[in-house]
Design a protein around this motif. Structure first.
Motif, PDB file in Angstrom:
ATOM      1  N   GLU A 146      -8.651  14.971 -24.478  1.00 47.61           N
ATOM      2  CA  GLU A 146      -7.955  14.178 -25.483  1.00 47.61           C
ATOM      3  C   GLU A 146      -7.065  13.117 -24.863  1.00 47.61           C
ATOM      4  OE1 GLU A 146      -5.966  17.122 -27.725  1.00 47.61           O
ATOM      5  OE2 GLU A 146      -7.783  17.842 -28.752  1.00 47.61           O
ATOM      6  N   SER A 147      -6.720  13.267 -23.594  1.00 43.65           N
ATOM      7  CA  SER A 147      -5.900  12.258 -22.915  1.00 43.65           C
ATOM      8  C   SER A 147      -6.758  11.216 -22.205  1.00 43.65           C
ATOM      9  CB  SER A 147      -4.975  12.935 -21.904  1.00 43.65           C
ATOM     10  OG  SER A 147      -5.739  13.554 -20.863  1.00 43.65           O
ATOM     11  N   GLN A 148      -8.098  11.321 -22.303  1.00 41.38           N
ATOM     12  CA  GLN A 148      -9.002  10.370 -21.658  1.00 41.38           C
ATOM     13  C   GLN A 148      -9.889   9.711 -22.720  1.00 41.38           C
ATOM     14  OE1 GLN A 148     -10.486  13.546 -18.954  1.00 41.38           O
ATOM     15  NE2 GLN A 148     -10.045  12.106 -17.303  1.00 41.38           N
ATOM     16  N   ASP A 149     -10.755   8.805 -22.254  1.00 41.83           N
ATOM     17  CA  ASP A 149     -11.655   8.142 -23.204  1.00 41.83           C
ATOM     18  C   ASP A 149     -12.930   8.959 -23.368  1.00 41.83           C
ATOM     19  OD1 ASP A 149     -13.179   7.656 -20.938  1.00 41.83           O
ATOM     20  OD2 ASP A 149     -12.372   5.640 -20.658  1.00 41.83           O
ATOM     21  N   LEU A 150     -13.851   8.388 -24.160  1.00 46.29           N
ATOM     22  CA  LEU A 150     -15.066   9.123 -24.509  1.00 46.29           C
ATOM     23  C   LEU A 150     -15.977   9.339 -23.301  1.00 46.29           C
ATOM     24  CD1 LEU A 150     -16.342  10.365 -27.023  1.00 46.29           C
ATOM     25  CD2 LEU A 150     -17.568   8.217 -27.396  1.00 46.29           C
ATOM     26  N   CYS A 151     -15.811   8.536 -22.267  1.00 48.51           N
ATOM     27  CA  CYS A 151     -16.657   8.689 -21.077  1.00 48.51           C
ATOM     28  C   CYS A 151     -16.406  10.015 -20.362  1.00 48.51           C
ATOM     29  CB  CYS A 151     -16.425   7.534 -20.113  1.00 48.51           C
ATOM     30  SG  CYS A 151     -16.761   5.908 -20.818  1.00 48.51           S
ATOM     31  N   ALA A 152     -15.293  10.653 -20.635  1.00 49.84           N
ATOM     32  CA  ALA A 152     -14.968  11.915 -19.971  1.00 49.84           C
ATOM     33  C   ALA A 152     -15.709  13.094 -20.560  1.00 49.84           C
ATOM     34  CB  ALA A 152     -13.458  12.171 -20.035  1.00 49.84           C
ATOM     35  N   ILE A 153     -16.587  12.852 -21.529  1.00 49.75           N
ATOM     36  CA  ILE A 153     -17.292  13.963 -22.167  1.00 49.75           C
ATOM     37  C   ILE A 153     -18.224  14.656 -21.176  1.00 49.75           C
ATOM     38  CG2 ILE A 153     -19.193  12.527 -22.976  1.00 49.75           C
ATOM     39  CD1 ILE A 153     -17.529  15.372 -24.951  1.00 49.75           C
ATOM     40  N   VAL A 154     -18.779  13.910 -20.205  1.00 46.99           N
ATOM     41  CA  VAL A 154     -19.646  14.522 -19.197  1.00 46.99           C
ATOM     42  C   VAL A 154     -18.846  15.455 -18.307  1.00 46.99           C
ATOM     43  CG1 VAL A 154     -21.148  14.063 -17.226  1.00 46.99           C
ATOM     44  CG2 VAL A 154     -21.263  12.603 -19.238  1.00 46.99           C
ATOM     45  N   GLU A 155     -17.658  15.023 -17.904  1.00 50.97           N
ATOM     46  CA  GLU A 155     -16.797  15.890 -17.092  1.00 50.97           C
ATOM     47  C   GLU A 155     -16.389  17.128 -17.878  1.00 50.97           C
ATOM     48  OE1 GLU A 155     -12.542  15.677 -14.667  1.00 50.97           O
ATOM     49  OE2 GLU A 155     -12.972  14.281 -16.297  1.00 50.97           O
ATOM     50  N   LEU A 156     -16.071  16.949 -19.172  1.00 52.10           N
ATOM     51  CA  LEU A 156     -15.707  18.099 -19.998  1.00 52.10           C
ATOM     52  C   LEU A 156     -16.848  19.100 -20.063  1.00 52.10           C
ATOM     53  CD1 LEU A 156     -13.862  19.544 -22.041  1.00 52.10           C
ATOM     54  CD2 LEU A 156     -14.898  18.126 -23.826  1.00 52.10           C
ATOM     55  N   GLU A 157     -18.070  18.618 -20.254  1.00 55.36           N
ATOM     56  CA  GLU A 157     -19.205  19.532 -20.322  1.00 55.36           C
ATOM     57  C   GLU A 157     -19.382  20.274 -19.000  1.00 55.36           C
ATOM     58  OE1 GLU A 157     -23.995  19.590 -21.250  1.00 55.36           O
ATOM     59  OE2 GLU A 157     -23.038  17.835 -20.341  1.00 55.36           O
ATOM     60  N   LYS A 158     -19.204  19.559 -17.891  1.00 55.68           N
ATOM     61  CA  LYS A 158     -19.369  20.205 -16.580  1.00 55.68           C
ATOM     62  C   LYS A 158     -18.309  21.270 -16.362  1.00 55.68           C
ATOM     63  CE  LYS A 158     -21.692  20.309 -12.717  1.00 55.68           C
ATOM     64  NZ  LYS A 158     -23.132  20.610 -12.694  1.00 55.68           N
ATOM     65  N   LEU A 159     -17.083  20.976 -16.714  1.00 57.90           N
ATOM     66  CA  LEU A 159     -16.013  21.959 -16.550  1.00 57.90           C
ATOM     67  C   LEU A 159     -16.220  23.153 -17.482  1.00 57.90           C
ATOM     68  CD1 LEU A 159     -12.919  19.584 -16.214  1.00 57.90           C
ATOM     69  CD2 LEU A 159     -14.089  20.831 -14.400  1.00 57.90           C
TER      70      LEU A 159
END
Length: 1291
Positions: free
Chosen positions: A800-813
């Motif tokens: 929530e503190s990043q942009d939509l591009c961080a969705i890949v990192e979120l999925e990996k984590l």
């Protein structure tokens, strides 16, 4: 009907009380106040039955033992004594009138404590008098008694040791004289009104002299010893015996050795301080022997946090015993703090456990294996009926030897811990190295210098290991107490019977045949302990064999029985052996068995010596449980009473507590070999609590231990869970690293995770702590559930503190976290990961189609993605625009978390972040795949509906968002600024003339902001539609993959025209057929309950229907286009006016394609200016949005015919044609013309895609009649789609 006893026993034997909990904790006996000791319960009362001349000696022995027990209680009182003055209240000035009441209350409180000190004063005087009298009995020339026996010598030494400890404590405790001074002051105040206080004052003066005089107890003992006659002889006997035991290692257990070390220097001082010449002592004990003993042990453990030094004792006592001051060689011994550096290094190598841990480890491993083997042999023996007697004797003898060896190992290892602690207390740390965890601003106490900063990491590791070895072997021996009891008793019985019936018989026939006095003693020994009844237990065949074997064979065999000797029998046997060897005179040179003048042959003397020392160990063997508890008691490592007093604090923080330091070291080091021993230091708390209740008998000490344990165990569970979570997280992150990435690295092993053995700790359901049983497994599971939820919360907060591009990192984590959960679930029962994820995503309700993640994605698209990202059609990616937004997007700051909330370790975090950075600068297909996988089929429709509402007319209350509804008045503003008629551009003026004419037609100079808003609005519409196109690609791939997985089970095959066909015309699918046939076969062949199998068949039919229903899914993009088309219906009359003549009106200027054409040509012209240009701020989404609206309005043909840029390109083509004689018309416009060509190619690409996905021509939505009259756009029904029932955004 009653069950027979045999059947009940057989049934009970089938139940197992054992579980799979590993043994990673010590014996951990229940904290209790029961008394246990190695003395006989009848206290040698049965000595009279043996008619030996030991009655007087036994009476004195019992008296000494009673004094020793009383003295230990006095020592406990003094050691646990704390100042009462510190707790006394101070009256303010306003209450001075109550001063007398305060004095009275203070006196009453202190009088209770002083009464204990008076009791100690009286007891020590009585004990010194009785000890002196006992010694004098053996020093009279006309004595008629035998002795002292070895048991008597030990009682004397133990009582002397108690007196020395009392004296040392009285000297060291500064709180005692402080409390006494207050007591005397209050007595003076409150006794004014009393009568007859002279006796009380006299008693008070005596107590003051006793407390203020150093070594008052020892000086009083010296006076009592030499009051009547000298006792040098018995003192010399004690010195010789102590020296011999220390030199030959005759002390069986470490407490006995420490007793000898503590009393020996005092005995030397007392023996050399008499009126006689001290040369007699030098004749019996060479001074070099004493110096060697004192040098070998420069520090002696006395109390848990207080040590003694022989050199310091000798030097201090020389001031009180002038005769001893002549012993210069003894007085020249250096104290621990006076040792030269070279000797300090030698002592370090001797005292520090880290220098011996390798050998200790080998001893532990070897003993554990051999002890287990002996236990297996013993279990095998018990399972065999009628086993061979010789083999049985061998097995039980081997078990006895293993127990003796185990006691010796435990004694030696515990002694090493005691001695290392004493050495550490004598050598405090001087150079303290500051670290992050240590705040050097606060003053460092003396206790921290000797404990907290005095142990290196290697020393702590070695200490944890040896504590674990002691506790593990102690636990192993404690568990088999009842199993080995019979074997030990039989072996002890056999040893005694073999000696008295065989060895002594041989001696009577040979060595002592003509010595009547010795024969009488040997006969007494046989009468005392021979078990003649054992021979009656022999089998009948063996009895007949022994009867025909002659006189010699009759005495060589006996049948062992599990009958243990009493303490009195052992005592008497030792006394008789002593009588045989020394004739009752221990004053002969050479000691007990080193008497060279003895007439006994060396072989017989060796046999007597061996049996003599075996007798000493028998009592420890028979008192098995107490011996194990004594040797494994490490509670002294917690106590710190002396340093509490010297530091003037109530209690030290837990960082200074040695048990917690060991636990903390194990957790910090994360050593795989030590981790299973992390619970062993908590047994130190169990031991200290037992010591506080049973020995010291102080409730406040137990309360302090309990408070520390509660705090430490809470911290331990939290820290342990962090370590476990970090390990499994690192393991999962390492497993999910790309193998090709690891292959290309030279140091790829740094990303590997060392294996850690947590299985034992995760299976601990019963941790014994202070008499309580704690389910560690349950606590870890609760903490793990909390950690997983906190980690999920952190990951969502971070996204929530990043942009939509961080969705890949979120999925990996999240994938790493899910694998962590999978690994941990193999050893621990924790909540389902899907349930925890649903909780954190706020998606638990069955009627909730939204989720926290979906809402955040939509919010991110509204506030940041659609306004600030631009499309690159070539790469199919969205990138952030170079335009700085007018209002920066407000986002929460990135939350801080430990590395284990990411990937476990810093190295793995860096590796995974390097992958995440590859996707952080754009949004494309990888991000869309992540969104689809994370949202799933439940929340994804909600997001699609929200995006479609954003495109269409349904406003969500956010006025800054650009939608078709908000575009309408803006476009109307541009329509009003256009001329009423716009014709075709003339070819005469070339490109330059055309561009000048376009500028004259488009009078939008005052509409700059309006144009910008419209372009941004069209760009958002185009971005949203292209985003839908990416989503459609991903969903089609996912659907295809799922179809490939289920097609064979559903019986689906591809047809000739690409259609999906059923492999079987009639009948069920293969999965249904399989389950039905299996059910039928099982039910027909096996008479079991068929209900579960029928249930499985029904479930297979339900699965068949469910998957077949999901095959005909619609297209998200097609539905989005249809949805947009329906939204444009009400603007059709405004943006697409019908011609009045019925034919195509080439001069119309109000249709949407005219607006977009003008915006496009100005947009392209501005793109050629100095950066930043419009294209870098708007991208290709403008073309997608504009062309889509044009196409859905049915204006594609008009746009392609009358677009300004298209007409300019046509004119430029004419200008540049070879037949044209004036090609200079297009010069200077090359860059703009190239941009127009690119725009035309992009527009054609968009139109071709729209025709393929939303074909309007099939419905004759936009066409021209044969007569030339246009047939304008007609409404058509949307195609049937799976997305027609999308949930509303507010759901």
């Amino acid at each position: 009907m009653a069950v027979p006893v045999e059947e009940a026993i057989a049934a009970l034997s089938t139940f197992s009380l054992e579980d799979d909990q590993p043994e990673v904790q010590g014996p951990a006996l229940w904290v209790s106040s029961e008394r246990g000791a190695t003395i006989s319960p009848i206290e040698y009362s049965d000595v009279h039955a043996y008619r030996l001349s030991l009655s007087e000696d036994t009476k004195a022995l019992n008296q000494l033992n009673t004094l020793v027990q009383e003295g230990k209680e006095m020592v406990s009182v003094l050691y646990a004594y704390r100042s009462c003055v510190k707790a006394l209240p101070q009256l303010p000035d306003s209450m001075k009138q109550s001063q007398a009441d305060l004095y009275l209350e203070t006196y009453q409180v202190l009088d209770l404590e002083m009464s204990r000190l008076r009791e100690i004063q009286r007891w020590q005087a009585s004990a010194a008098s009785k000890l002196a009298a006992d010694m004098q009995r053996f020093s009279r020339p006309e004595r008629r008694i035998n002795g002292p026996t070895v048991t008597h010598l030990w009682s004397m030494l133990k009582l002397l040791d108690v007196l020395i400890q009392l004296d040392h404590l009285k000297n060291a405790k500064a709180s005692i004289p402080n409390d006494f001074s207050w007591y005397k002051r209050t007595f003076t105040q409150v006794s004014i009104q009393w009568q007859d206080t002279d006796s009380m004052r006299e008693e008070l003066d005596d107590l003051q002299i006793f407390l203020s005089t150093r070594w008052a107890i020892l000086l009083n003992l010296h006076v009592e010893m030499f009051r009547v006659n000298n006792v040098e002889d018995i003192l010399q006997v004690l010195i010789v015996y102590a020296a011999e035991c220390l030199e030959l290692d005759f002390a069986l257990l470490f407490p006995e050795r420490h007793v000898l070390l503590r009393v020996l220097p005092v005995l030397v001082v007392l023996a050399t301080s008499s009126e006689k010449d001290s040369e007699s002592l030098n004749k019996r004990v060479k001074m070099n022997r004493l110096i060697t003993i004192f040098k070998n042990d420069p520090v002696i453990p006395a109390f848990p946090d207080l040590h003694l030094s022989p050199a310091a004792i000798l030097k201090e006592l020389s001031m009180y015993f002038p005769k001893f001051s002549a012993q210069t060689r003894l007085l020249s011994l250096p104290a621990p703090h006076e040792l030269p550096p070279r000797e300090v290094q030698d002592y370090q190598r001797h005292y520090l456990i880290v220098n011996h841990i390798g050998g200790i480890r080998a001893e532990h491993d070897d003993f554990t294996i051999r002890f287990a083997s002996a236990m297996n042999q013993l279990a095998l023996l018990k399972s065999i009926d009628g086993a061979d007697i010789e083999w049985s004797k061998e097995v039980k003898g081997s078990m006895y030897d293993m127990v003796v060896e185990g006691f010796q190992l435990l004694s030696r290892w515990s002694a090493r811990i005691w001695e290392q602690c004493a050495w550490k207390f004598s050598r405090p740390c001087k150079d303290i190295v500051p670290s992050e965890s240590i705040e050097m601003t606060t003053p460092i106490s003396d206790y921290e210098k000797v404990v907290r900063f005095n142990y290196s990491a290697d020393e702590r590791k070695a200490l944890v290991e040896i504590v674990s070895y002691i506790k593990s072997i102690g636990s192993m021996m404690q568990r088999c107490d009842t199993l080995v009891a019979d074997a030990l008793w039989e072996t002890v019985h056999a040893e005694i019977q073999d000696f008295v019936q065989n060895t002594l018989a041989a001696m009577l026939r040979t060595t002592f045949r003509k010595k009547k006095d010795l024969c009488r003693i040997l006969s007494d020994m046989r009468t005392l302990s021979a078990d003649w009844m054992a021979n009656t237990s022999k089998p009948e065949s063996e009895l007949q064999t022994s009867q025909h074997g002659g006189e010699e064979s009759k005495g060589n065999f006996f049948y062992p029985r599990a009958v243990a000797p009493t303490a009195a029998q052992v005592h008497c046997l030792q006394f008789l052996i002593y009588e045989v060897v020394s004739g009752g005179n221990m004053r002969k040179p050479g000691g007990l068995f080193g008497n060279s003048s003895s007439e006994i042959p060396a072989n017989d003397l060796k046999q007597l010596e061996t049996f003599f020392y075996k007798l000493s160990f028998f009592l420890h063997i028979l008192d098995y449980s107490v011996t194990v508890a004594t040797l494994t008691d490490l509670g002294f490592l917690w106590f710190r009473e002396f340093y509490l007093e010297s530091s003037r604090v109530i209690q030290f923080p837990i960082d200074c507590s040695l048990p917690w330091m060991l636990v903390d070291h194990v957790l910090e080091s994360q050593n795989g070999g030590l981790l299973e021993s992390v619970l062993m230091p908590f047994d130190i708390y169990n031991d200290s609590a037992q010591h506080a209740l049973v020995v010291l008998k102080q409730r406040f000490l137990y309360d302090e231990i309990e408070a520390e344990v509660d705090n430490c165990f809470d911290i331990f569970v939290s820290r342990l869970c962090e370590v476990i979570f970090t390990h499994y997280k690192s393991w999962a992150a390492s497993e999910l690293l790309d193998p090709s990435f690891l292959f290309t690295l030279d140091n790829g092993e740094k990303f590997s995770v060392r294996p850690m053995r947590f299985t034992a700790l995760l299976n601990m359901k019963r941790v014994k702590l202070l008499g309580r049983t704690i389910n560690l497994r349950s606590l870890i599971a609760e903490r793990m559930n909390k950690l997983f939820r906190e980690n999920l919360e952190f990951l969502f907060d971070r996204f929530e503190s990043q942009d939509l591009c961080a969705i890949v990192e979120l999925e990996k984590l999240l994938e790493i976290l899910q694998m962590t959960h999978e690994f941990l679930s193999r050893d621990l029962t924790i909540d389902s990961f899907s349930i925890m994820l649903s909780e954190m995503m706020e998606n638990i309700s069955l009627v909730s189609y939204s989720s926290r993640l979906a809402s955040q994605i939509w919010t991110e698209m509204q506030n940041d993605f659609l306004p600030n990202f631009i499309l690159c059609n070539t790469t199919q990616r969205f990138v952030r625009s170079s335009k700085v937004p007018s209002a920066p997007v407000q986002k929460p700051s990135v939350p801080y978390a430990k590395p284990n909330f990411y990937c476990g370790t810093q190295e793995l975090n860096s590796a995974h972040q390097s992958f995440a950075r590859l996707h952080s600068g754009f949004f494309g297909l990888p991000h869309m795949f992540s969104i689809v996988r994370l949202l799933g089929s439940r929340s994804l429709p909600w997001l699609i509906r929200a995006l479609l509402d954003h495109i269409s007319t349904k406003s969500n209350g956010l006025p800054q968002l650009i939608q078709i509804t908000t575009l309408e008045p803006m476009i109307t503003g541009l329509q009003e600024a256009l001329p009423k008629s716009i014709g075709l551009l003339p070819f005469d003026g070339g490109v330059t003339g055309c561009m000048r004419l376009v500028k004259e037609l488009l009078k939008w100079q005052s509409k700059t902001e309006l144009k910008t808003e419209i372009l941004h609005g069209i760009k958002e519409v185009g971005s949203a539609l292209y985003w839908m196109g990416l989503l459609d690609i991903v969903l089609r791939e996912v659907d295809t993959t799922q179809f490939m997985q289920v097609a064979s089970w559903l019986g689906l095959i591809p047809g000739a025209d690409g259609q999906i066909l059923q492999s079987q015309e009639e009948g069920s699918s293969p999965v249904v057929t399989l389950f039905k046939s299996a059910t039928a076969a099982i039910v027909s062949s096996n008479p079991l309950n068929p209900t579960p199998f029928y249930t499985m068949s029904k479930q297979a039919e339900a699965a068949d229907l469910l998957y077949k229903a999901n095959l005909n899914t619609g297209s998200v993009l097609e539905y989005a286009l249809a949805f947009t088309s329906a939204a444009l219906d009400k603007y059709c009359t405004k943006w697409s006016a019908a011609p009045k003549t019925g034919f195509i009106d080439i001069t119309t200027s109000k249709d949407f394609y005219r607006i977009f054409s003008g915006l496009q040509i100005e947009y392209l012209e501005e793109c050629m200016q100095v950066p930043p240009n419009n294209h870098e701020m708007l991208g290709d989404s403008v073309a997608w949005g504009g062309c889509t609206i044009i196409y859905l309005l049915g204006q594609q043909l008009h746009f392609e015919l009358f677009d300004f840029s298209y007409q300019v390109l046509n004119i430029a083509e004419v200008d540049t044609a070879p037949s044209n004689k004036t090609p200079h018309f297009a010069q200077g416009w090359e860059v703009l013309l190239e941009a127009m060509k690119k725009a035309r190619r992009l527009n054609n690409h968009v139109f071709s895609m729209l025709k393929a996905r939303c074909p309007l021509e099939d419905k004759q939505a936009c066409a021209i009649k044969q007569s030339g009259a246009p047939l304008h756009r007609i409404k058509f029904e949307n195609t049937v789609s799976a997305f027609e029932t999308l949930p509303q955004k507010c759901s």
